[in-house]
Design a protein around this motif. Structure first.
Motif, PDB file in Angstrom:
ATOM      1  N   ILE A  21      -3.436  -9.773 -18.734  1.00 37.24           N
ATOM      2  CA  ILE A  21      -3.721  -9.156 -17.442  1.00 37.24           C
ATOM      3  C   ILE A  21      -2.456  -9.268 -16.614  1.00 37.24           C
ATOM      4  N   SER A  22      -2.087  -8.192 -15.988  1.00 41.63           N
ATOM      5  CA  SER A  22      -0.881  -8.219 -15.161  1.00 41.63           C
ATOM      6  C   SER A  22      -1.225  -7.580 -13.828  1.00 41.63           C
ATOM      7  N   MET A  23      -0.841  -8.228 -12.754  1.00 43.01           N
ATOM      8  CA  MET A  23      -1.084  -7.631 -11.454  1.00 43.01           C
ATOM      9  C   MET A  23       0.040  -8.033 -10.515  1.00 43.01           C
ATOM     10  N   SER A  24       0.310  -7.176  -9.538  1.00 42.91           N
ATOM     11  CA  SER A  24       1.390  -7.523  -8.618  1.00 42.91           C
ATOM     12  C   SER A  24       1.012  -7.119  -7.204  1.00 42.91           C
ATOM     13  N   VAL A  25       1.630  -7.793  -6.246  1.00 36.84           N
ATOM     14  CA  VAL A  25       1.318  -7.566  -4.849  1.00 36.84           C
ATOM     15  C   VAL A  25       2.619  -7.600  -4.061  1.00 36.84           C
ATOM     16  N   ALA A  26       2.703  -6.739  -3.040  1.00 36.98           N
ATOM     17  CA  ALA A  26       3.904  -6.720  -2.207  1.00 36.98           C
ATOM     18  C   ALA A  26       3.836  -7.845  -1.185  1.00 36.98           C
ATOM     19  N   VAL A  27       4.938  -8.548  -1.009  1.00 38.70           N
ATOM     20  CA  VAL A  27       4.967  -9.631  -0.022  1.00 38.70           C
ATOM     21  C   VAL A  27       5.180  -9.017   1.354  1.00 38.70           C
ATOM     22  N   PRO A  28       4.246  -9.227   2.292  1.00 37.06           N
ATOM     23  CA  PRO A  28       4.445  -8.664   3.624  1.00 37.06           C
ATOM     24  C   PRO A  28       5.512  -9.458   4.387  1.00 37.06           C
ATOM     25  N   GLU A  29       5.890  -8.929   5.535  1.00 34.31           N
ATOM     26  CA  GLU A  29       6.867  -9.628   6.361  1.00 34.31           C
ATOM     27  C   GLU A  29       6.263 -10.928   6.882  1.00 34.31           C
ATOM     28  N   ILE A  30       7.009 -11.995   6.808  1.00 28.66           N
ATOM     29  CA  ILE A  30       6.485 -13.290   7.232  1.00 28.66           C
ATOM     30  C   ILE A  30       7.231 -13.729   8.483  1.00 28.66           C
ATOM     31  N   THR A  31       6.480 -14.096   9.524  1.00 30.25           N
ATOM     32  CA  THR A  31       7.120 -14.671  10.720  1.00 30.25           C
ATOM     33  C   THR A  31       6.577 -16.080  10.901  1.00 30.25           C
ATOM     34  N   PRO A  32       7.407 -17.078  11.159  1.00 29.48           N
ATOM     35  CA  PRO A  32       8.861 -17.042  11.059  1.00 29.48           C
ATOM     36  C   PRO A  32       9.286 -16.833   9.604  1.00 29.48           C
ATOM     37  N   SER A  67      -3.125  -9.838  -1.032  1.00 24.22           N
ATOM     38  CA  SER A  67      -3.858 -10.033  -2.268  1.00 24.22           C
ATOM     39  C   SER A  67      -4.051  -8.707  -2.951  1.00 24.22           C
ATOM     40  N   THR A  68      -4.318  -8.772  -4.233  1.00 20.15           N
ATOM     41  CA  THR A  68      -4.631  -7.552  -4.971  1.00 20.15           C
ATOM     42  C   THR A  68      -5.750  -7.885  -5.932  1.00 20.15           C
ATOM     43  N   GLU A  69      -6.486  -6.877  -6.319  1.00 16.97           N
ATOM     44  CA  GLU A  69      -7.725  -7.131  -7.053  1.00 16.97           C
ATOM     45  C   GLU A  69      -7.886  -6.154  -8.203  1.00 16.97           C
ATOM     46  N   ILE A  70      -8.385  -6.640  -9.327  1.00 16.46           N
ATOM     47  CA  ILE A  70      -8.785  -5.763 -10.419  1.00 16.46           C
ATOM     48  C   ILE A  70     -10.249  -6.056 -10.716  1.00 16.46           C
ATOM     49  N   GLY A  71     -11.080  -5.046 -10.706  1.00 17.71           N
ATOM     50  CA  GLY A  71     -12.491  -5.229 -11.005  1.00 17.71           C
ATOM     51  C   GLY A  71     -12.694  -5.585 -12.468  1.00 17.71           C
ATOM     52  N   GLY A  72     -13.782  -6.275 -12.748  1.00 16.40           N
ATOM     53  CA  GLY A  72     -14.014  -6.736 -14.103  1.00 16.40           C
ATOM     54  C   GLY A  72     -14.042  -5.611 -15.125  1.00 16.40           C
ATOM     55  N   SER A 114       6.396 -13.933 -11.414  1.00 20.52           N
ATOM     56  CA  SER A 114       7.786 -13.525 -11.278  1.00 20.52           C
ATOM     57  C   SER A 114       7.900 -12.676 -10.014  1.00 20.52           C
ATOM     58  N   THR A 115       9.110 -12.483  -9.567  1.00 23.79           N
ATOM     59  CA  THR A 115       9.290 -11.724  -8.341  1.00 23.79           C
ATOM     60  C   THR A 115      10.419 -10.722  -8.534  1.00 23.79           C
ATOM     61  N   SER A 116      10.185  -9.542  -7.987  1.00 24.84           N
ATOM     62  CA  SER A 116      11.252  -8.545  -8.046  1.00 24.84           C
ATOM     63  C   SER A 116      11.011  -7.522  -6.947  1.00 24.84           C
ATOM     64  N   GLY A 117      12.043  -7.230  -6.220  1.00 21.51           N
ATOM     65  CA  GLY A 117      11.971  -6.187  -5.209  1.00 21.51           C
ATOM     66  C   GLY A 117      10.858  -6.381  -4.195  1.00 21.51           C
ATOM     67  N   GLY A 118      10.666  -7.610  -3.748  1.00 18.65           N
ATOM     68  CA  GLY A 118       9.654  -7.844  -2.727  1.00 18.65           C
ATOM     69  C   GLY A 118       8.235  -7.850  -3.272  1.00 18.65           C
ATOM     70  N   ASN A 119       8.074  -7.837  -4.580  1.00 14.20           N
ATOM     71  CA  ASN A 119       6.744  -7.931  -5.170  1.00 14.20           C
ATOM     72  C   ASN A 119       6.607  -9.237  -5.940  1.00 14.20           C
ATOM     73  N   VAL A 120       5.418  -9.773  -5.919  1.00 13.49           N
ATOM     74  CA  VAL A 120       5.115 -10.905  -6.790  1.00 13.49           C
ATOM     75  C   VAL A 120       4.225 -10.383  -7.913  1.00 13.49           C
ATOM     76  N   THR A 121       4.627 -10.662  -9.139  1.00  9.58           N
ATOM     77  CA  THR A 121       3.849 -10.199 -10.280  1.00  9.58           C
ATOM     78  C   THR A 121       3.321 -11.403 -11.041  1.00  9.58           C
ATOM     79  N   ALA A 122       2.083 -11.309 -11.452  1.00  6.39           N
ATOM     80  CA  ALA A 122       1.483 -12.389 -12.237  1.00  6.39           C
ATOM     81  C   ALA A 122       0.979 -11.823 -13.544  1.00  6.39           C
ATOM     82  N   THR A 123       1.223 -12.546 -14.623  1.00  7.63           N
ATOM     83  CA  THR A 123       0.597 -12.185 -15.885  1.00  7.63           C
ATOM     84  C   THR A 123      -0.150 -13.401 -16.390  1.00  7.63           C
TER      85      THR A 123
END
Lengths: 629, 228
Positions: free
Chosen positions: B188-199, B174-179, B129-138
């Motif tokens: 498991i839920s983790m989220s990462v901010a989407v950086p600026e993409i050019t173009p 990318s984001t990482e959670i250690g075992g 899912s996405t919200s506020g420039g973050n992508v979250t995965a569960t």
């Protein structure tokens, strides 16, 4: 008519008579030398053995600057070599070696040197030749085991009997530990027959036997110890992987050999120059009474490209002072440069801006590197320094106050700056210009191994400086590593401090300071560009961690052994242009990722031991594959 | 003389045309295609990393044909008809083979063959899912192999990229959670901010990956396009 028959008969008879001579077809060859001619003459035996020395396999050496760009030590500033920074994986066949033709020739050499062909020689001379043959064979197996793991140990020249069945010539791989043990025992066995002379550098000596023993044992020890962290990198038959229980035994052997060499007093660290950086650089180019260097490959000046002259200086000379139409290829990376400590034993990365984001200004570009380990300037040609008495011209352009940059794409290009009408030089004669070969694309040129004699950078002459394979400082670091691993950090600190004080450190490290990270780091800075990196990263099982394939940023913890370093970075100086400001004409720096660096190095588990190709395994089905390939 | 010359020309020409037929072998024409699956579900891996080998016995010298498995677990190889032995080299993939380690493949015309393997873990119910420039995965990490071969999770990662190739090499964030830091493998839920993409691009591709301790290759969820 009758006469004719008579003539023919006479001629035929003449032939018959000639053929009767038993030796008529049994002539001495005029173009090759026979065994009894060669083996009765010391000078000829020496030429045989020197050919074998000449063919010692090497990976990173003066013979190929490009291999230093394979990892994170350097950027390859040469059009044909940019791929080294664009690829991701190394092939499994990389660094592969299977030179049994060479080993066969050494075995033949040993067999003949031991035979009665050489009975005429002085027994000491004969013993020395045999010992040299066995040294070369031990070295060849060391080169093999580093790359391939355990290999068949062939100690006699094998002969094929033309029976149609060659299976008796097929031998299985020995265990990795067995090959290391063989090399170690050979070095012990031959030591007594070799001369103990500090001035013999290009042939085997007692000092070399000890230095090599220390190196071989420390490799085996660390494979045993750190191999436990990668259980996948092993084979059930022991052809790859050494039992962890053997580690301490090997560490002890390494420490004993290193101590014996250090305490013998035959060699000592090079300390001839007052300027410590110059002193460090001189280790590699001072061929007169060099007390530190133990074993080298020697060169002569030559216009030919047959490997007898040293190309390193020609390949890598700074462009601004180049003596020929090439140079500047090996550009040490910022990854390496920032690893050199401050002289107070602390680590620091390079700060280019203040916390508020303003540039930090320098009066002289060399000021950026002030207060660092003297080995830095001895290993790397820094912006603002000199080489061969000539100022370097490394700067990437003008930084204007409004944030824009004026630069050029030709060496030393001239352009008009805003607010002026006369064109001025806007980029250095050494670059850095992104994508321009021979320019210092990382902001640095290499200093180590560079010959300072005039003419050494000319294609027609090249350099006669040697390539140092073994030197005493490495033995000190092996002693430090072995002592540390055996739990004696105090001794380790002592050995490290000896090497470090030569580099200008005045505060000694204490036992508490010595960690695994310290050992790894000290080898990285002391032995950069000497061909140790791959083998070190392999034996510590760090390669797959440090080169993990992720597009990682430059680490800000250069003291850590397991920091990811998959791409080479650069540090470019700019001149600041803001007429009227106090900072006008001062220097700033920017950290860059060279445009050619698009890939990220990835060392897979299957790279730890190189691929044994299918032809070899088809010829000899007893050879088992290396793991993870 | 003229006639002779003509005949020679003709001869040479025929020879040239005739040779076109001689020195060409038939090209391989049968496709072997399929997917690496566990209970029918494809195993997602990183591109160019997992491969198996096909050996054709009976020849004097043997060389393997390496077949690389695609991101989504599919593979395809263009081969000559014949009987092959299919082998996964040791240490390949985030899975172990089921049953015999060698599979016999008799190829006679195109063939679809799914290869059943047993992964150490499966990634289940990956939701992005996405919200506020973050992508979250569960997602859930289900342990499949629980016998003596069982292995721990070394880490889990969420990767996003501009293109459909998404893994540890090709990603923009990318984001990482250690075992050890995973509290509950079933959620498991983790989220990462989407950086600026050019173009500028108003979508990214994302997937989560799981690294099994002691295995080199990661297992992934399927790649998903996410509109920002």
């Amino acid at each position: 008519m009758k006469n004719k028959i008579l003539y023919i008969l006479i001629i035929l008879l003449a032939f018959n008579w000639g053929c009767n001579d038993e030796n008529f077809l049994d002539r001495e060859p005029t173009d090759i030398l026979l065994d009894d001619q060669v083996w009765g003459d010391q000078a000829l035996i020496l030429s045989v053995v020197s050919d074998l020395y000449f063919r010692i396999p090497e990976y990173q050496s003066a013979q190929g600057w490009w291999n230093f760009a394979d990892f994170d030590e350097a950027f390859a500033s040469n059009f044909g070599d940019y791929w080294r920074h664009k690829n991701n994986d190394w092939g499994y066949g990389e660094w592969s070696l299977w030179n049994y033709d060479y080993i066969r020739e050494i075995n033949l050499f040993i067999q003949k040197a031991e035979s009665d062909l050489t009975d005429e020689l002085d027994p000491a001379v004969k013993a020395r030749f045999i010992a040299e043959g066995r040294f070369l064979r031990a070295n060849a197996y060391f080169e093999l085991v580093k790359r391939m793991g355990g290999v068949p140990l062939i100690l006699e020249p094998m002969e094929y009997d033309f029976s149609g069945d060659a299976s008796y010539l097929q031998h299985p791989r020995a265990k990795e530990a067995e090959v290391y043990d063989f090399v170690l025992s050979e070095l012990d066995a031959i030591k007594g027959d070799l001369p103990n002379d500090v001035n013999i550098k290009s042939r085997a000596t007692q000092g070399l036997a000890l230095a090599m023993k220390a190196r071989v044992a420390i490799y085996a020890a660390s494979i045993a110890k750190y191999g436990a962290t990668t259980p996948n990198v092993s084979l059930p038959g022991g052809e790859v992987g050494i039992d962890a229980g053997l580690a301490n035994g090997y560490y002890n052997q390494a420490l004993t050999a290193a101590k014996e060499l250090i305490n013998s007093g035959t060699y000592s660290l090079y300390n001839k120059k007052e300027d410590l950086s110059e002193n460090f650089a001189n280790i590699f180019i001072d061929k007169a009474n060099n007390p530190e260097v133990i074993f080298v490959r020697d060169y002569v000046q030559s216009e030919r490209n047959d490997g007898r002259a040293n190309n390193w200086t020609l390949w890598n000379q700074p462009w601004s002072g180049a003596e020929d139409l090439e140079g500047g290829r090996t550009n040490p990376s910022l990854n390496l440069v920032q690893s050199f400590e401050m002289l107070d034993n602390s680590f620091a990365t390079f700060q280019t801006t203040t916390e508020e984001g303003d540039y930090i200004f320098f009066d002289d570009p060399i000021d950026m590197f002030a207060g660092r380990d003297a080995r830095l300037a001895g290993t790397v040609i820094l912006p603002g320094s000199k080489f061969k008495g000539k100022d370097l011209d490394i700067w990437a352009g003008y930084q204007l106050a409004d944030g824009s940059i004026v630069t050029g794409d030709e060496f030393g290009q001239r352009k008009v700056l805003p607010g002026s009408e006369t064109p001025v030089q806007v980029v250095g004669f050494d670059g850095p210009i992104d994508g321009r070969e021979f320019s210092a694309q990382s902001g640095f040129y290499v200093r180590k191994h560079m010959d300072v004699n005039t003419g050494s950078g000319q294609r027609g002459l090249k350099s006669d400086r040697w390539w140092v394979r073994y030197r005493l400082a490495e033995t000190y670091l092996i002693a430090a590593e072995a002592a540390f691993e055996l739990g004696n950090a105090g001794d380790a600190a002592g050995y490290m401090n000896t090497v470090r004080s030569r580099a200008g450190f005045t505060t000694d490290l204490t036992a508490d300071d010595i960690t695994f990270d310290r050992i790894v780091h000290e080898r990285r800075v002391e032995l950069a560009f000497e061909g140790h990196q791959l083998w070190d990263m392999k034996r510590w099982r760090l390669a797959h961690i440090v080169f993990n394939g992720e597009q990682a940023d430059l680490t800000d913890q250069p003291w850590k052994a397991d920091e990811v370093s998959t791409r080479v970075f650069g540090l470019w100086p700019y001149k600041y242009h803001e007429p009227g400001s106090a900072n006008d004409g001062k220097w700033i720096y920017k950290q860059v990722l060279p445009g050619q660096v698009t890939g990220a190095d990835r060392f897979r588990l299957g790279n730890y031991y190189s691929f044994i190709n299918d032809d070899i395994r088809n010829n000899n089905p007893q050879i088992v594959k290396n793991p993870n390939q | 003389m003229k006639k002779l010359k003509f005949i020679f020309t003709l001869l040479v020409a025929t020879a040239i045309f005739a040779s076109c037929d001689w020195d060409n072998y038939d090209e391989p024409e049968s496709f072997l295609k399929g997917t690496i699956v566990y209970n029918g579900e494809p195993i997602n891996v990183s591109y160019n990393d997992v491969n198996f080998q096909l050996w054709e016995p009976g020849w004097e010298l043997s060389y393997p044909i390496n077949v690389v498995i695609d991101q989504d677990g599919t593979y395809s190889a263009l081969l000559f008809n014949g009987s092959y032995k299919l082998v996964f080299p040791d240490g390949q993939g985030p899975f172990r083979t089921v049953g015999a380690d060698t599979l016999d493949v008799n190829l006679n015309g195109d063939q679809n063959m799914d290869i059943e393997v047993e992964p150490y873990y499966m990634i289940r119910n990956a939701q992005f899912s996405t919200s506020g420039g973050n992508v979250t995965a569960t997602f859930q990490a289900e342990k499949i192999i629980t016998d003596a071969d069982a292995r721990d999770i070394e880490r889990v990662n969420l990767y996003i990229n501009k293109s459909q190739f998404v893994d540890f090499r090709t990603n923009i964030a990318s984001t990482e959670i250690g075992g050890g830091d995973i509290a509950d493998a079933n959620s498991i839920s983790m989220s990462v901010a989407v950086p600026e993409i050019t173009p500028t691009q108003n979508y990214v591709y994302a997937r989560v990956g799981l690294k099994v301790a002691g295995r080199e290759d990661m297992i992934f969820s399927s790649v998903q396009r996410i509109d920002l």
